[in-house]
Scaffold this active site. Structure first.
Site, mmCIF file in Angstrom:
data_model
loop_
_atom_site.group_PDB
_atom_site.id
_atom_site.type_symbol
_atom_site.label_atom_id
_atom_site.label_comp_id
_atom_site.label_asym_id
_atom_site.label_seq_id
_atom_site.Cartn_x
_atom_site.Cartn_y
_atom_site.Cartn_z
ATOM 1 N N HIS A 263 -13.369 -10.596 1.306
ATOM 2 C CA HIS A 263 -13.419 -11.610 1.894
ATOM 3 C C HIS A 263 -12.584 -12.698 1.324
ATOM 4 O O HIS A 263 -12.394 -12.795 0.146
ATOM 5 C CB HIS A 263 -14.816 -12.124 1.860
ATOM 6 C CG HIS A 263 -15.036 -13.351 3.196
ATOM 7 N ND1 HIS A 263 -14.831 -14.554 2.939
ATOM 8 C CD2 HIS A 263 -15.762 -13.078 4.235
ATOM 9 C CE1 HIS A 263 -15.338 -14.998 3.938
ATOM 10 N NE2 HIS A 263 -15.855 -14.314 4.944
ATOM 11 N N ASP A 316 -19.798 -8.086 8.225
ATOM 12 C CA ASP A 316 -19.567 -7.161 9.129
ATOM 13 C C ASP A 316 -19.788 -5.613 9.087
ATOM 14 O O ASP A 316 -20.024 -4.969 9.777
ATOM 15 C CB ASP A 316 -17.923 -6.969 9.666
ATOM 16 C CG ASP A 316 -17.804 -8.411 10.401
ATOM 17 O OD1 ASP A 316 -18.623 -8.846 11.133
ATOM 18 O OD2 ASP A 316 -16.623 -8.877 10.492
HETATM 19 N N1 ACO Z 1 -10.291 -2.564 0.892
HETATM 20 C C1 ACO Z 1 -9.532 -2.408 0.168
HETATM 21 N N2 ACO Z 1 -8.618 -3.332 -0.487
HETATM 22 C C2 ACO Z 1 -8.999 -4.476 -0.128
HETATM 23 C C3 ACO Z 1 -9.799 -4.913 0.784
HETATM 24 C C4 ACO Z 1 -10.468 -3.994 1.486
HETATM 25 N N3 ACO Z 1 -11.175 -4.224 2.466
HETATM 26 N N4 ACO Z 1 -9.964 -6.483 0.912
HETATM 27 C C5 ACO Z 1 -8.897 -6.721 -0.033
HETATM 28 N N5 ACO Z 1 -8.131 -5.942 -0.584
HETATM 29 C C6 ACO Z 1 -7.510 -5.764 -1.745
HETATM 30 C C7 ACO Z 1 -6.101 -6.035 -1.108
HETATM 31 O O1 ACO Z 1 -5.264 -4.568 -0.684
HETATM 32 C C8 ACO Z 1 -5.229 -6.939 -2.014
HETATM 33 O O2 ACO Z 1 -4.817 -5.826 -2.851
HETATM 34 P P1 ACO Z 1 -3.485 -6.023 -3.956
HETATM 35 O O3 ACO Z 1 -3.471 -7.422 -4.538
HETATM 36 O O4 ACO Z 1 -3.172 -4.810 -4.726
HETATM 37 O O5 ACO Z 1 -2.356 -6.259 -2.638
HETATM 38 C C9 ACO Z 1 -6.369 -7.808 -2.502
HETATM 39 O O6 ACO Z 1 -7.490 -7.177 -2.456
HETATM 40 C C10 ACO Z 1 -6.350 -9.053 -2.002
HETATM 41 O O7 ACO Z 1 -6.219 -9.047 -0.881
HETATM 42 P P2 ACO Z 1 -6.035 -9.903 0.517
HETATM 43 O O8 ACO Z 1 -5.698 -9.398 1.652
HETATM 44 O O9 ACO Z 1 -4.688 -10.932 -0.197
HETATM 45 O O10 ACO Z 1 -6.921 -11.045 0.314
HETATM 46 P P3 ACO Z 1 -7.551 -11.808 1.469
HETATM 47 O O11 ACO Z 1 -8.397 -12.762 0.790
HETATM 48 O O12 ACO Z 1 -6.599 -12.535 2.094
HETATM 49 O O13 ACO Z 1 -8.226 -10.899 2.286
HETATM 50 C C11 ACO Z 1 -9.699 -10.042 4.028
HETATM 51 C C12 ACO Z 1 -9.479 -10.897 3.026
HETATM 52 C C13 ACO Z 1 -8.520 -9.951 5.156
HETATM 53 C C14 ACO Z 1 -10.971 -10.071 4.658
HETATM 54 C C15 ACO Z 1 -9.666 -8.565 3.490
HETATM 55 O O14 ACO Z 1 -10.446 -8.370 2.385
HETATM 56 C C16 ACO Z 1 -9.565 -7.373 4.507
HETATM 57 O O15 ACO Z 1 -8.525 -7.141 4.818
HETATM 58 N N6 ACO Z 1 -10.776 -6.617 4.437
HETATM 59 C C17 ACO Z 1 -11.150 -6.019 5.519
HETATM 60 C C18 ACO Z 1 -11.361 -6.481 6.971
HETATM 61 C C19 ACO Z 1 -12.590 -7.134 7.005
HETATM 62 O O16 ACO Z 1 -13.594 -6.596 6.704
HETATM 63 N N7 ACO Z 1 -12.518 -8.432 7.694
HETATM 64 C C20 ACO Z 1 -13.772 -9.134 7.955
HETATM 65 C C21 ACO Z 1 -13.907 -10.388 7.092
HETATM 66 S S1 ACO Z 1 -15.432 -11.202 7.304
HETATM 67 C C22 ACO Z 1 -15.248 -12.066 8.559
HETATM 68 O O17 ACO Z 1 -14.437 -12.187 9.134
HETATM 69 C C23 ACO Z 1 -16.453 -12.246 9.097
#
Ligand code: ACO
Length: 380
Positions: A263, A316
């Site tokens: 998140h 979620d």
């Molecule tokens: N699985 C694996 N790795 C992850 C995940 C995940 N779900 N989420 C983040 N990471 C990792 C990324 O790969 C990244 O790694 P890196 O630094 O080696 O490249 C690091 O954590 C940071 O990720 P970002 O995308 O930069 O972080 P951000 O804060 O932008 O991401 C997000 C938030 C988009 C929700 C992300 O965690 C994600 O894609 N999650 C999966 C989708 C999801 O569950 N969305 C629902 C969100 S809750 C809602 O909207 C109600």
């Protein structure tokens, strides 16, 4: 933050404060969420969706009399004009999120208060849209099956009415409560991407229907509202708990993401997740399908090593299993999230209108400069 040509970029507006708010407070480090100062745990366990909407819209908990009037208004404003079901019929092959977005947009043509930007009219429109969106989605569910939409109940609460309009029978009280909690948990979450989109739209002084349409459009993506649908698909792919660890390792080694984890603001477990976790387990047992919860728990176990990077379960993660167990098809999962979030958009729009300033950030241009225009016949 990166710096390009002397300009400090905050990509994704990460860490940028846009304004002050009196609506929601989030402490991502300890997993805390408050609506108007009240803990989400208290609201999820002790309140109702209707009461939470009152709290968010008016800023304080209602008295008994205020709540009764507010609930009556919601019950009386659920129906949609018949033309809206024609829109649903015409678009029913599209993703339900697209149908909902289009039908909500069409509602603006029938709302007599569309151009009234006063706080009271904005609240009324927000509450109407909340009820009408549920009617549209339940109607779509039935129209796709060749069935007639069920007219809204005059007695049930919002959550119960939604289940009633979907399945044409009085809902089970436990399932009604589960849906009610689910809506409460999804109502607001500060500057999430879709509420931000709604605020940007409202900041141009476009009307509430426009702002809600922006919000719904923005919610559709898998990085935001689409995760619950993706979690259920993932659980089906995994198939059995023993496969979860291998699946997680393999997906992450390919640079993939585990849906329902991570998140932008939480570096601890999303406080909303726990209210669906136990309910998903109980519902799975009751419906004779405990395997989904077992698969999800195996994914949680496999994801433990990533907690040190701040990646925890989000709201979620369990929502998908809950909807699946309620016999709701996967492509309705995101629109159900939207049903909960629509009043949140209305509250954010109310706040935006109170002291509006056009939202207009900058982009740092890094392309070529002063190129010479070449007429068509001289281009190669
Ligand atoms: N699985 C694996 N790795 C992850 C995940 C995940 N779900 N989420 C983040 N990471 C990792 C990324 O790969 C990244 O790694 P890196 O630094 O080696 O490249 C690091 O954590 C940071 O990720 P970002 O995308 O930069 O972080 P951000 O804060 O932008 O991401 C997000 C938030 C988009 C929700 C992300 O965690 C994600 O894609 N999650 C999966 C989708 C999801 O569950 N969305 C629902 C969100 S809750 C809602 O909207 C109600």
């Amino acid at each position: 933050m990166t710096t390009t040509g002397g300009v400090e970029l905050k990509r994704g507006l990460n860490g940028v404060y846009l304004d002050n708010t009196l609506i929601s407070y989030i402490d991502g480090n300890i997993g805390k969420l408050l609506y108007r100062g009240y803990d989400i745990h208290d609201l999820a366990e002790k309140s109702t969706f209707e009461e939470v909407l009152y709290l968010l819209m008016y800023g304080s908990l209602p008295t008994k009399d205020q709540l009764q009037k507010h609930e009556a208004f919601m019950r009386e404003n659920r129906a949609v004009p018949p033309q809206i079901f024609q829109v649903v019929e015409l678009t029913k092959e599209a993703h339900p999120m697209d149908v909902l977005r289009t039908a909500v947009s069409a509602l603006s043509a029938f709302d007599k208060e569309v151009d009234d930007f006063s706080p009271d009219a904005t609240r009324r429109k927000g509450l109407r849209l909340t009820g009408q969106a549920a009617t549209i989605l339940a109607g779509l569910f039935r129209i796709r099956k060749g069935l007639k939409p069920v007219p809204p109940s005059k007695t049930l609460n919002h959550a119960g009415n939604f289940l009633y309009m979907m399945f044409d029978k009085n809902p089970d009280p436990d399932e009604m409560k589960l849906m009610d909690v689910d809506f409460i948990l999804h109502t607001d979450h500060s500057t999430n991407a879709s509420a931000f989109a709604a605020r940007v739209t409202a900041s141009t002084l476009a009307d509430l229907h426009c702002a809600v349409v922006s919000g719904i459009a923005t919610l559709k993506g898998p990085l935001h509202g689409g995760a619950a649908e993706a979690v259920m698909k993932m659980s089906m792919d995994i198939g059995k708990p023993e496969r979860a660890e291998e699946y997680v390792k393999e997906l992450i080694s390919r640079g993939g993401r585990i849906m329902g984890f991570g998140h932008r603001v939480y570096r601890a477990e999303d406080p909303r997740a726990q209210h669906l976790r136990e309910r998903a387990r109980v519902l799975g047992e009751r419906r004779g399908q405990p395997e989904w919860f077992q698969i999800l728990q195996a994914v949680v176990k496999a994801m433990e090593p990533y907690q040190k990077r701040g990646i925890f379960v989000n709201v979620d993660f369990y929502a998908g299993a809950v909807y699946h167990l309620l016999n709701i098809p996967e492509d309705l999962f995101i629109p159900i999230f939207a049903l909960g979030r629509i009043p949140g958009y209305a509250v954010q729009v109310l706040e935006q209108f109170e002291h509006n300033q056009l939202i207009r950030p900058l982009l740092n241009y890094i392309g070529p400069m002063d190129l010479q225009y070449v007429p068509m016949d001289q281009r190669r």
